[in-house]
Every structure is written in C-alpha cells, then in structure tokens.
Design an enzyme around this catalytic site. Structure first.
Site, short mmCIF file in Angstrom:
data_model
loop_
_atom_site.label_atom_id
_atom_site.label_comp_id
_atom_site.label_asym_id
_atom_site.label_seq_id
_atom_site.Cartn_x
_atom_site.Cartn_y
_atom_site.Cartn_z
N ARG A 214 53.16 -13.27 42.17
CA ARG A 214 51.73 -13.13 41.89
C ARG A 214 50.93 -14.30 42.40
NH1 ARG A 214 53.30 -12.13 35.87
NH2 ARG A 214 54.95 -13.38 36.76
N SER B 59 53.35 -9.88 31.15
CA SER B 59 53.71 -9.24 29.88
C SER B 59 53.27 -10.08 28.69
CB SER B 59 55.23 -9.04 29.81
OG SER B 59 55.64 -8.21 30.85
N HIS C 102 54.27 -4.35 37.16
CA HIS C 102 55.68 -4.03 37.42
C HIS C 102 55.77 -2.68 38.16
CE1 HIS C 102 56.56 -6.59 33.62
NE2 HIS C 102 56.98 -7.29 34.66
N LYS D 126 64.83 -15.02 24.97
CA LYS D 126 63.37 -14.90 25.00
C LYS D 126 62.79 -14.27 23.73
CE LYS D 126 61.85 -15.09 29.74
NZ LYS D 126 61.14 -14.37 30.80
P1 ADP Z 1 61.14 -12.39 34.00
O1 ADP Z 1 62.15 -11.64 34.82
O2 ADP Z 1 60.84 -13.74 34.52
O3 ADP Z 1 61.40 -12.33 32.53
P2 ADP Z 1 59.15 -10.26 33.95
O4 ADP Z 1 60.03 -9.32 33.26
O5 ADP Z 1 57.82 -10.50 33.34
O6 ADP Z 1 59.75 -11.67 34.24
O7 ADP Z 1 58.91 -9.77 35.44
C1 ADP Z 1 59.92 -9.31 36.27
C2 ADP Z 1 59.48 -9.44 37.70
O8 ADP Z 1 58.23 -8.80 37.90
C3 ADP Z 1 59.26 -10.88 38.16
O9 ADP Z 1 59.63 -10.96 39.52
C4 ADP Z 1 57.79 -11.09 38.02
O10 ADP Z 1 57.30 -12.07 38.92
C5 ADP Z 1 57.29 -9.72 38.40
N1 ADP Z 1 55.98 -9.43 37.81
C6 ADP Z 1 55.58 -9.57 36.53
N2 ADP Z 1 54.29 -9.22 36.37
C7 ADP Z 1 53.85 -8.87 37.60
C8 ADP Z 1 52.60 -8.43 38.13
N3 ADP Z 1 51.51 -8.32 37.36
N4 ADP Z 1 52.52 -8.18 39.43
C9 ADP Z 1 53.60 -8.33 40.21
N5 ADP Z 1 54.79 -8.74 39.81
C10 ADP Z 1 54.93 -9.01 38.52
#
Ligand code: ADP
Length: 159
Positions: free
Chosen positions: A90, A128, A17, A41
């Site tokens: 990713r 995560s 992130h 979630k």
């Molecule tokens: P969501 O919004 O689906 O609950 P997350 O909070 O895990 O997902 O992630 C928020 C954003 O960050 C999403 O666009 C996700 O694809 C991106 N993201 C999560 N982990 C990574 C990573 N390791 N590298 C790049 N982008 C990521």
C-alpha cells in the site's frame, strides 16, 4: 497451471484484500488465500470465522481457494505447488517489513518469487486494524469491507 498463494491474517478481510485477489487472478490460474492462524496477534475473529468470511466474500469468483495454514509459508507453497507468494503493497510503510519477509522466504526456499501488487488507490489507506477500530467505535465501515464482513462485525460487536 500457475498457482499463487496470498497469505495474511485477514482480521477481517477487506475490499483492499479483495482487490489484490482480483489482480492476482489476472496473473495466475489459481489463487489460494491462506489464512494464518497467527495466535500471537490475538485476532478479533477466530480462524474459522475468518476462513468462512473470505469464502463468502469470494463466492462466485472462479479459481480462488481459501485455506487455513500454520507453519512455514514456503513449505506450504511447495505442498500446494505454488510458484509465487502474493502480497499487497500500500505504501512505503509496508515496504520494509515486506522486503524482509520476501528475502527471508527466498533464503528459506529459492523456488518461489514474492509478487507485490498495488491496490486501487482508494484502498491504500485501508487496513484491517483501522476497520476494527472504526467498527468498535460505532462507525460505518460498509464501504471498506464485503457486506458479509460488515454484518459479521456488527454481530460481533453486539455481543
Ligand atoms: P498480515 O499478513 O501482515 O497480518 P493482513 O492480513 O492485514 O496482514 O494483509 C495481508 C496482505 O494483504 C498483506 O500483504 C497486506 O499488505 C495486504 N493488504 C492489507 N490491506 C490491504 C489493502 N487495503 N490494499 C492492498 N493490500 C492490502
């Protein structure tokens, strides 16, 4: 001034992130990391904890705000005068869901573009969910998350 919002659940915030925030800052004057309340979630960290951990993780970085948000993303973006929604991509597996969200958001409001950024390759397998799982099982996640998050995970799992 160009403003982008970077929405997510961030349960918890990882180095992946953080990598996306840094990349977004090269394209936009300001990035607002927006923490979705996302009660469906059933997150490990409360919204306030997630907010605080991100604030601490981006401390010292200029032009990054961190806020909680609820409701429709496009309404929030309009309110913040943002012109783009940033999401991380990713792998192919992210694509279908992300495409659907991006097109639906465009349908709801044509004023924003969704911008996909690819993280450093070393973060492509990081999410995560996996971080929570490894930490729960007693594994070391210190190279995947900011140190404040690592400490918070340990604290949480002690309880
Ligand atoms: P969501 O919004 O689906 O609950 P997350 O909070 O895990 O997902 O992630 C928020 C954003 O960050 C999403 O666009 C996700 O694809 C991106 N993201 C999560 N982990 C990574 C990573 N390791 N590298 C790049 N982008 C990521």
């Amino acid at each position: 001034m160009t403003i982008a919002i970077y929405p997510g659940t961030f349960d918890p915030f990882t180095n992946g992130h953080l990598d996306i925030v840094q990349r977004a800052l090269r394209l936009f004057d300001k990035v607002i990391v927006t923490v979705a309340r996302n009660s469906s979630k059933n997150p490990m960290f409360s919204e306030k904890e997630r907010l605080k951990l991100i604030q601490e993780s981006v401390k010292g970085m200029k032009n990054v705000d961190v806020e909680l948000f609820d409701g429709l993303l496009v309404d929030y973006a309009r309110e913040k005068k943002a012109t783009a929604i940033v999401r991380g991509l990713r792998a192919i597996s992210d694509f279908e869901y992300e495409l659907q969200m991006a097109l639906m958001n465009r349908k709801l409001n044509n004023a924003f573009e969704t911008v996909f950024l690819m993280p450093n390759e070393k973060y492509t397998y990081l999410n995560s969910n996996i971080v929570r799982e490894i930490a729960r099982l007693g594994g070391n996640v210190s190279e995947f998350v900011p140190s404040v998050v690592n400490n918070a995970l340990r604290q949480k799992l002690k309880k």
